[in-house]
Design a protein around this motif. Structure first.
Motif, PDB file in Angstrom:
ATOM      1  N   PHE A 115      -7.994   9.440  16.946  1.00  0.00           N
ATOM      2  CA  PHE A 115      -7.939   9.251  15.500  1.00  0.00           C
ATOM      3  C   PHE A 115      -9.128   9.856  14.765  1.00  0.00           C
ATOM      4  O   PHE A 115      -8.959  10.673  13.857  1.00  0.00           O
ATOM      5  CB  PHE A 115      -7.825   7.762  15.151  1.00  0.00           C
ATOM      6  N   ASN A 116     -10.342   9.445  15.095  1.00  0.00           N
ATOM      7  CA  ASN A 116     -11.507   9.923  14.351  1.00  0.00           C
ATOM      8  C   ASN A 116     -11.850  11.371  14.677  1.00  0.00           C
ATOM      9  O   ASN A 116     -11.672  11.826  15.812  1.00  0.00           O
ATOM     10  CB  ASN A 116     -12.726   9.042  14.617  1.00  0.00           C
ATOM     11  N   SER A 117     -12.365  12.067  13.674  1.00  0.00           N
ATOM     12  CA  SER A 117     -12.727  13.475  13.846  1.00  0.00           C
ATOM     13  C   SER A 117     -14.020  13.603  14.652  1.00  0.00           C
ATOM     14  O   SER A 117     -14.813  12.666  14.747  1.00  0.00           O
ATOM     15  CB  SER A 117     -12.917  14.135  12.481  1.00  0.00           C
ATOM     16  N   ALA A 118     -14.224  14.792  15.208  1.00  0.00           N
ATOM     17  CA  ALA A 118     -15.458  15.065  15.951  1.00  0.00           C
ATOM     18  C   ALA A 118     -16.679  14.883  15.052  1.00  0.00           C
ATOM     19  O   ALA A 118     -17.733  14.410  15.500  1.00  0.00           O
ATOM     20  CB  ALA A 118     -15.416  16.487  16.510  1.00  0.00           C
ATOM     21  N   HIS A 119     -16.531  15.234  13.783  1.00  0.00           N
ATOM     22  CA  HIS A 119     -17.648  15.161  12.836  1.00  0.00           C
ATOM     23  C   HIS A 119     -18.155  13.729  12.684  1.00  0.00           C
ATOM     24  O   HIS A 119     -19.357  13.467  12.834  1.00  0.00           O
ATOM     25  CB  HIS A 119     -17.200  15.711  11.486  1.00  0.00           C
ATOM     26  N   PHE A 142       0.852  -1.190   0.000  1.00  0.00           N
ATOM     27  CA  PHE A 142       0.000   0.000   0.000  1.00  0.00           C
ATOM     28  C   PHE A 142       0.889   1.242   0.000  1.00  0.00           C
ATOM     29  O   PHE A 142       2.079   1.187   0.331  1.00  0.00           O
ATOM     30  CB  PHE A 142      -0.957   0.017   1.199  1.00  0.00           C
ATOM     31  N   ASP A 143       0.304   2.376  -0.402  1.00  0.00           N
ATOM     32  CA  ASP A 143       1.060   3.622  -0.478  1.00  0.00           C
ATOM     33  C   ASP A 143       1.369   4.166   0.914  1.00  0.00           C
ATOM     34  O   ASP A 143       0.626   3.924   1.864  1.00  0.00           O
ATOM     35  CB  ASP A 143       0.267   4.682  -1.245  1.00  0.00           C
ATOM     36  N   ARG A 144       2.471   4.898   1.016  1.00  0.00           N
ATOM     37  CA  ARG A 144       2.795   5.554   2.272  1.00  0.00           C
ATOM     38  C   ARG A 144       1.699   6.548   2.645  1.00  0.00           C
ATOM     39  O   ARG A 144       1.077   7.158   1.770  1.00  0.00           O
ATOM     40  CB  ARG A 144       4.144   6.284   2.154  1.00  0.00           C
ATOM     41  N   VAL A 145       1.458   6.703   3.920  1.00  0.00           N
ATOM     42  CA  VAL A 145       0.381   7.553   4.406  1.00  0.00           C
ATOM     43  C   VAL A 145       0.876   8.993   4.526  1.00  0.00           C
ATOM     44  O   VAL A 145       1.876   9.265   5.195  1.00  0.00           O
ATOM     45  CB  VAL A 145      -0.125   7.062   5.779  1.00  0.00           C
ATOM     46  N   THR A 146       0.162   9.923   3.897  1.00  0.00           N
ATOM     47  CA  THR A 146       0.503  11.345   3.991  1.00  0.00           C
ATOM     48  C   THR A 146      -0.401  12.012   5.029  1.00  0.00           C
ATOM     49  O   THR A 146      -1.405  11.442   5.467  1.00  0.00           O
ATOM     50  CB  THR A 146       0.294  12.039   2.638  1.00  0.00           C
ATOM     51  N   GLU A 147      -0.049  13.235   5.398  1.00  0.00           N
ATOM     52  CA  GLU A 147      -0.864  13.972   6.367  1.00  0.00           C
ATOM     53  C   GLU A 147      -2.263  14.225   5.815  1.00  0.00           C
ATOM     54  O   GLU A 147      -3.258  14.136   6.551  1.00  0.00           O
ATOM     55  CB  GLU A 147      -0.188  15.303   6.711  1.00  0.00           C
ATOM     56  N   ASP A 148      -2.370  14.521   4.516  1.00  0.00           N
ATOM     57  CA  ASP A 148      -3.687  14.723   3.906  1.00  0.00           C
ATOM     58  C   ASP A 148      -4.517  13.450   3.975  1.00  0.00           C
ATOM     59  O   ASP A 148      -5.740  13.505   4.202  1.00  0.00           O
ATOM     60  CB  ASP A 148      -3.537  15.152   2.441  1.00  0.00           C
ATOM     61  N   GLU A 149      -3.863  12.311   3.790  1.00  0.00           N
ATOM     62  CA  GLU A 149      -4.581  11.044   3.848  1.00  0.00           C
ATOM     63  C   GLU A 149      -5.063  10.757   5.266  1.00  0.00           C
ATOM     64  O   GLU A 149      -6.161  10.243   5.468  1.00  0.00           O
ATOM     65  CB  GLU A 149      -3.673   9.899   3.367  1.00  0.00           C
ATOM     66  N   ILE A 150      -4.278  11.109   6.258  1.00  0.00           N
ATOM     67  CA  ILE A 150      -4.679  10.915   7.655  1.00  0.00           C
ATOM     68  C   ILE A 150      -5.932  11.718   7.957  1.00  0.00           C
ATOM     69  O   ILE A 150      -6.870  11.228   8.588  1.00  0.00           O
ATOM     70  CB  ILE A 150      -3.539  11.321   8.611  1.00  0.00           C
ATOM     71  N   ILE A 151      -5.952  12.969   7.487  1.00  0.00           N
ATOM     72  CA  ILE A 151      -7.124  13.829   7.704  1.00  0.00           C
ATOM     73  C   ILE A 151      -8.348  13.233   7.018  1.00  0.00           C
ATOM     74  O   ILE A 151      -9.444  13.200   7.587  1.00  0.00           O
ATOM     75  CB  ILE A 151      -6.849  15.251   7.191  1.00  0.00           C
ATOM     76  N   ARG A 152      -8.162  12.746   5.797  1.00  0.00           N
ATOM     77  CA  ARG A 152      -9.291  12.138   5.072  1.00  0.00           C
ATOM     78  C   ARG A 152      -9.817  10.913   5.821  1.00  0.00           C
ATOM     79  O   ARG A 152     -11.022  10.757   6.016  1.00  0.00           O
ATOM     80  CB  ARG A 152      -8.854  11.731   3.657  1.00  0.00           C
ATOM     81  N   LEU A 153      -8.910  10.069   6.274  1.00  0.00           N
ATOM     82  CA  LEU A 153      -9.312   8.844   6.963  1.00  0.00           C
ATOM     83  C   LEU A 153      -9.981   9.134   8.302  1.00  0.00           C
ATOM     84  O   LEU A 153     -10.875   8.396   8.724  1.00  0.00           O
ATOM     85  CB  LEU A 153      -8.095   7.942   7.176  1.00  0.00           C
ATOM     86  N   SER A 154      -9.561  10.211   8.948  1.00  0.00           N
ATOM     87  CA  SER A 154     -10.140  10.536  10.254  1.00  0.00           C
ATOM     88  C   SER A 154     -11.615  10.892  10.156  1.00  0.00           C
ATOM     89  O   SER A 154     -12.344  10.847  11.152  1.00  0.00           O
ATOM     90  CB  SER A 154      -9.375  11.690  10.907  1.00  0.00           C
ATOM     91  N   ASN A 155     -12.056  11.243   8.954  1.00  0.00           N
ATOM     92  CA  ASN A 155     -13.462  11.596   8.737  1.00  0.00           C
ATOM     93  C   ASN A 155     -14.287  10.430   8.201  1.00  0.00           C
ATOM     94  O   ASN A 155     -15.438  10.611   7.807  1.00  0.00           O
ATOM     95  CB  ASN A 155     -13.558  12.792   7.781  1.00  0.00           C
ATOM     96  N   LEU A 156     -13.692   9.248   8.191  1.00  0.00           N
ATOM     97  CA  LEU A 156     -14.402   8.036   7.796  1.00  0.00           C
ATOM     98  C   LEU A 156     -14.632   7.159   9.013  1.00  0.00           C
ATOM     99  O   LEU A 156     -13.874   7.203   9.982  1.00  0.00           O
ATOM    100  CB  LEU A 156     -13.588   7.242   6.766  1.00  0.00           C
ATOM    101  N   SER A 157     -15.680   6.350   8.977  1.00  0.00           N
ATOM    102  CA  SER A 157     -15.891   5.394  10.064  1.00  0.00           C
ATOM    103  C   SER A 157     -14.855   4.275   9.957  1.00  0.00           C
ATOM    104  O   SER A 157     -14.217   4.093   8.908  1.00  0.00           O
ATOM    105  CB  SER A 157     -17.296   4.793   9.985  1.00  0.00           C
TER     106      SER A 157
END
Length: 218
Positions: free
Chosen positions: A183-187, A34-49
């Motif tokens: 990990f997960n966002s408040a949203h 799998f691809d290395r995890v970037t900061e943008d990807e972490i933010i995206r994943l934090s908004n997923l269940s």
């Protein structure tokens, strides 16, 4: 048992382990394809269940248990460097002084948790630690805790930072506090309707002092 019980998740709730886990994931990226995890990807994943993350993962489902085992093994080499989130120690001290029985239920391995607690002088705060290897099996562990210690479900609250923690608590028929410093966002946490959504560890003390959660011993 009618004692008041607070059960904590470990990674992202007690231990500030996100950067370390990302480092480990990137270290294993080539091996597991799998691809290395970037900061943008972490933010995206934090908004997923949690389930959405697994569904969208490029890693074949059958490989996920092997990856998780490797991550936990790698984490063992770093665990003594991890710190609790700011405010956790003071909050645990306060809750313990109020007479709460404190425990940990985690998908991490017990030795990692014990090493972390000892390194941060927290080993005397917790009355039990239970771990399991399944990503979505925390409800089974919680039910095991309830049965073994003969606990009453209306005297227990689970505290975690991911949607799967909320899901596990609801399946176990206990109240749940979702925390936004992990990990997960408040949203996305709010969308899963926890009993409480908090932003700082100190808010735990405030919640239980207000008697909004009826888990006091009668």
């Amino acid at each position: 048992m009618t004692q008041k019980v607070l059960i904590f998740d470990f990674d992202g709730t007690l231990a500030d382990s996100r950067k370390t886990l990302v480092h480990i994931a990137n270290k294993l990226a080539g091996e597991f394809g799998f691809d290395r995890v970037t900061e943008d990807e972490i933010i995206r994943l934090s908004n997923l269940s949690s389930r959405e993350i697994v569904q969208q993962s490029p890693i074949p489902t059958y490989k996920i248990p092997f990856l998780l085992r490797r991550v936990k093994k790698e984490l063992n080499q770093e665990i003594k460097k991890l710190q609790p989130f700011i405010g956790i120690k003071e909050t645990l001290n306060s809750l313990k002084s109020q007479g709460f029985l404190l425990g940990i239920v985690t998908s991490n391995i017990e030795n990692n948790v014990l090493d972390f607690l000892k390194s941060n002088q927290l080993e005397n705060h917790f009355d039990f630690i239970y771990s399991g290897s399944s990503l979505f099996g925390k409800d089974k562990i919680i039910k095991k805790v309830i049965q073994k210690h003969q606990l009453l479900t209306d005297h227990i609250v689970y505290i975690g930072d991911e949607t799967r923690d909320i899901e596990a608590a609801k399946k176990s028929k206990i109240k749940v506090v979702a925390v936004t410093w992990g990990f997960n966002s408040a949203h996305i946490l709010a969308q899963h309707n926890p009993d409480f959504l908090i932003h700082q560890p100190q808010e735990l003390t405030e919640i239980f002092n207000t008697k909004n959660i009826k888990i006091s011993v009668e």
